[in-house]
Design a protein around this motif. Structure first.
Motif, short mmCIF file in Angstrom:
data_model
loop_
_atom_site.label_atom_id
_atom_site.label_comp_id
_atom_site.label_asym_id
_atom_site.label_seq_id
_atom_site.Cartn_x
_atom_site.Cartn_y
_atom_site.Cartn_z
N LEU A 107 0.86 -1.18 0.00
CA LEU A 107 0.00 0.00 0.00
C LEU A 107 0.89 1.23 0.00
N SER A 109 -1.18 1.03 -3.72
CA SER A 109 -0.97 0.04 -4.77
C SER A 109 -0.44 0.64 -6.07
N PRO A 114 -4.49 -4.51 -6.05
CA PRO A 114 -4.09 -4.82 -4.66
C PRO A 114 -4.54 -6.22 -4.26
N SER A 116 -5.19 -8.63 -0.93
CA SER A 116 -5.38 -8.52 0.52
C SER A 116 -4.51 -9.53 1.25
N THR A 117 -4.29 -9.26 2.51
CA THR A 117 -3.54 -10.19 3.35
C THR A 117 -4.24 -11.53 3.41
N ALA A 118 -5.57 -11.50 3.49
CA ALA A 118 -6.33 -12.75 3.53
C ALA A 118 -6.10 -13.56 2.26
N GLU B 205 -14.52 -10.79 0.76
CA GLU B 205 -13.32 -11.54 1.17
C GLU B 205 -13.72 -12.41 2.36
N PRO B 206 -13.09 -13.55 2.51
CA PRO B 206 -13.49 -14.43 3.62
C PRO B 206 -13.06 -13.92 4.99
N GLU B 207 -12.08 -13.04 5.00
CA GLU B 207 -11.62 -12.46 6.27
C GLU B 207 -11.60 -10.95 6.13
N PRO B 208 -11.75 -10.24 7.23
CA PRO B 208 -11.72 -8.78 7.15
C PRO B 208 -10.35 -8.26 6.71
N TYR B 209 -10.33 -7.04 6.18
CA TYR B 209 -9.06 -6.40 5.88
C TYR B 209 -8.36 -6.06 7.20
N LEU B 210 -7.03 -6.06 7.14
CA LEU B 210 -6.27 -5.82 8.37
C LEU B 210 -6.33 -4.38 8.82
N ASP B 213 -6.60 1.26 5.66
CA ASP B 213 -5.84 1.56 4.43
C ASP B 213 -5.98 0.43 3.42
N GLU B 214 -5.90 -0.80 3.92
CA GLU B 214 -6.03 -1.95 3.02
C GLU B 214 -7.43 -1.96 2.39
N ALA B 217 -7.72 0.79 -0.26
CA ALA B 217 -7.02 0.46 -1.51
C ALA B 217 -7.87 -0.49 -2.35
N HIS B 218 -8.48 -1.44 -1.70
CA HIS B 218 -9.30 -2.42 -2.43
C HIS B 218 -10.59 -1.77 -2.95
#
Lengths: 244, 426
Positions: A107, A109, A114, A116-118, B205-210, B213-214, B217-218
């Motif tokens: 970030l 991007s 982008p 995601s971490t997931a 998404e199956p899990e929340p963004y951390l 900011d993440e 961006a998405h």
């Protein structure tokens, strides 16, 4: 204590180191090592065994030539501990040049897609799903396991010429953290690459790169000996198993 | 003047005209040996028996006959209707699967870039269009390494972008408004567990963004893709699902699921249920079409109504009653717009699945979700009207080379490493 080390191609340099240490009488008498590979890491990221309940039958012809099943069949010998190399080998994910030109975990991007971490954690586990299944199977059968970390990225890897270095560092670290977390949750010990092999950014020192200048990600004998010493240190602090 | 009554057609004829006709068969009409096929009204049928009864040769004027015959055929409006317009002819004695002509396209699709959105039933439409080689646009395809089984977990390959299910007309118009920066909702994120979810697609998404900011961006990337989608596509297929929606009391922002279900916290002070009326839906869709056409003058629209009933209602009504309200409003609104605008078409997926003549055969045992056979039947009707292109579009998946050709050189090094140390395999 009888120990079998198996897994991906990084077992090769461990075997070279083991033979050298044996030749120079640098191995402890209390540990009897055997190192036999399964197959290269890319083949381990595809189905390579059949769960037979009590053991994993290696179904890939490539791997079955060195190891037919895990745990090893009783008539072929007994091992108190199994060291597995492979779960912490990250290069398959970060070396994909065309992919990381369009996608980013960072970030902001800057116009790239982008991720995601997931998502990244998911594809790490997807990449390791068969080794994870093997580890779960071995644990289910009370096999004592530890995992041996693969070398960190080398700066001479050609991928660094086409992929943002920050992406490589991020993916390498996230990959290892994801698997470390999974292994730790299951109570599986990890023999880490010691800090003396790594620079401040997390790359392997070039002193440990493979003798073949075209090899992008394997360590050399010196690295193998360092890792064997780490493995021995780990095993020596374990309770001595009862002889069977 | 006399008349002949045959089936549903009332044919008026003068004794003088009718006497000069020679009828070999009911559809082979001649006058003095000259075929009357040219210029004869298509739906004018004659009874040989009836005409013979008035036959009496005398001079004949073909022009007068055709003119008279044409005039005779519009004596009542059903006379010129095709078979599909009659229950008895197209439904009454037919097996439900043999009922035809559900849909007459307003315009051809050909190789138009197509986008889809809507409630969950719309997923099937996009998937089938893509499989049949239509020019289906996907602005947010699944990233390469992701396994196919996980596509939907991350909102990929569901629609033409990762907007998730869009159940209501209000949600649709707000999506485009947000993409164009015309609407900036107060709800920027919802908290879930230890992370953040997008209130406008909380399950993407199956899990929340951390971090926020993440998430941002998405969200920014997604809305950029939505803008690009509307510039690129020329046919937007939208499946209307519900009229019920959860909205912010503060700015009217509508969410796909109620706050608290997949993130956020529901408070009656902050959120409310709205149940869109017929007028609301029409206003929403007209606003949406205007915005979309401002981006892309070539844009046309196809509306459908999902045959999947509500999973639950937040009104005081019983769920079937509430569902019927939703579907009736949506169906009527879609029909109104299709009648009003040349660039709007209506495809009757709702009727094909849920009409009583279909005996509920396409519903799964829960009597709510639609079976694969149902989806297939709906799309068969669609494809009988819009013939799938012979060639797949350029974006279709390229044939994957065999694995050994895709192995990077580095993996070959892995094999070399093993062979060097452990020797050739036995």
């Amino acid at each position: 204590m009888k120990v079998l080390i198996t897994g991906d191609s990084h077992t090769g340099i461990l075997k070279t180191a083991l033979d050298s240490m044996h030749h120079h009488a640098l191995l402890p008498d209390t540990i009897d090592f055997s190192i036999r590979p399964l197959m290269g890491g890319d083949r381990l990221s595809q189905p390579f065994f059949i769960d037979q309940g009590t053991h994993a039958l290696i179904s890939s012809d490539y791997g079955a030539s060195w190891i037919k099943q895990l745990p090893i069949a009783e008539d072929e010998g007994f091992f108190n501990y199994y060291g597995i190399s492979g779960p912490l080998h990250t290069v398959r994910l970060w070396r994909q040049g065309p992919f990381w030109k369009k996608h980013t975990p960072l970030l902001p991007s800057h116009g790239a897609v982008p991720l995601s971490t997931a998502f990244l954690r998911h594809i790490v586990k997807q990449d390791q799903q068969y080794l994870m299944q093997l580890i779960a199977l071995l644990q289910r059968n009370n096999t004592q396991i530890f995992v041996i970390e693969a070398p960190r990225p080398f700066v001479h890897n050609p991928a660094l010429k086409v992929i943002d270095i920050d992406i490589i560092i991020y993916i390498d670290q996230l990959y290892r953290a994801t698997l470390r977390s999974w292994l730790t949750e299951r109570g599986i010990a990890i023999v880490n690459v010691p800090a003396q092999c790594i620079d401040s950014e997390g790359f392997m020192l070039s002193a440990y790169r493979h003798d073949n200048p075209n090899d992008p990600h394997h360590g050399n004998q010196a690295f193998g000996e360092i890792m064997m010493k780490e493995i021995i240190r780990y095993l020596q602090q374990l309770p001595t198993p009862h002889l069977i | 003047m006399g008349y002949i009554l045959q089936d549903d057609l009332l044919i008026l004829a003068t004794q003088k005209t009718a006497r000069h006709l020679t009828l070999d068969t009911p559809h082979s009409l001649t006058a003095h040996g000259v075929p009357l096929d040219v210029g004869r009204p298509k739906n004018l049928t004659f009874s040989t028996r009836a005409f013979n009864s008035t036959y009496n040769p005398c001079p004949f004027n073909l022009f007068n006959f055709v003119t008279l015959a044409s005039a005779m055929t519009i004596k009542h409006p059903y006379q010129t209707q095709p078979d599909k317009a009659f229950w008895k002819k197209n439904v009454g004695n037919h097996d439900p699967l043999d009922i035809t002509e559900w849909y007459s396209p307003k315009y051809p699709i050909n190789n138009s870039p197509i986008a889809t959105a809507g409630s969950c039933f719309a997923q099937h439409i996009g998937k089938k269009l893509k499989a049949q080689g239509f020019n289906f646009i996907d602005m947010e395809p699944a990233p390469g390494p992701l396994d196919e089984e996980s596509y939907h977990d991350f909102g990929y390959h569901m629609y033409s972008a990762r907007y998730g299910n869009i159940y209501s007309s209000r949600q649709l118009v707000q999506l485009l408004e947000r993409a164009l920066g015309k609407f900036v909702p107060v709800d920027k994120y919802w908290i879930k567990d230890d992370g953040f979810v997008d209130p406008f697609r909380p399950t993407i998404e199956p899990e929340p963004y951390l971090s926020q900011d993440e998430l941002n961006a998405h969200q920014d990337h997604h809305l950029a893709c939505v803008r690009a989608l509307f510039k690129k596509t020329t046919l937007f297929i939208f499946t209307l699902g519900l009229t019920e929606a959860w909205a912010s009391k503060e700015d009217g922002a509508v969410f796909p699921v109620a706050p608290g279900v997949a993130g956020g916290i529901y408070t009656p002070e902050k959120y409310q249920l709205i149940n869109l009326s017929y007028v609301d839906v029409i206003k929403d869709l007209e606003k949406f079409m205007k915005l979309a056409r401002q981006l892309n003058r070539k844009m046309r629209f196809m509306f459908t109504v999902s045959p999947v009933p509500l999973m639950a209602t937040a009104t005081t009504e019983q769920v079937i009653v509430a569902s019927q309200y939703s579907k009736s409003v949506l169906r009527a609104a879609a029909g109104h717009l299709a009648n009003k605008y040349a660039l709007v078409d209506y495809f009757p997926s709702y009727e094909i699945i849920s009409s009583h003549v279909m005996r509920s055969q396409f519903y799964n045992p829960d009597m709510r979700t639609v079976s694969q056979a149902g989806v297939h039947h709906v799309m068969t009707q669609f494809f009988s009207a819009h013939t799938p292109p012979a060639q797949r579009p350029a974006f279709a998946k390229k044939k994957q080379p065999p694995l050994h050709e895709t192995r990077p050189n580095a993996d070959v090094h892995c094999d070399e490493e093993l062979l060097t140390v452990f020797g050739e395999q036995p």
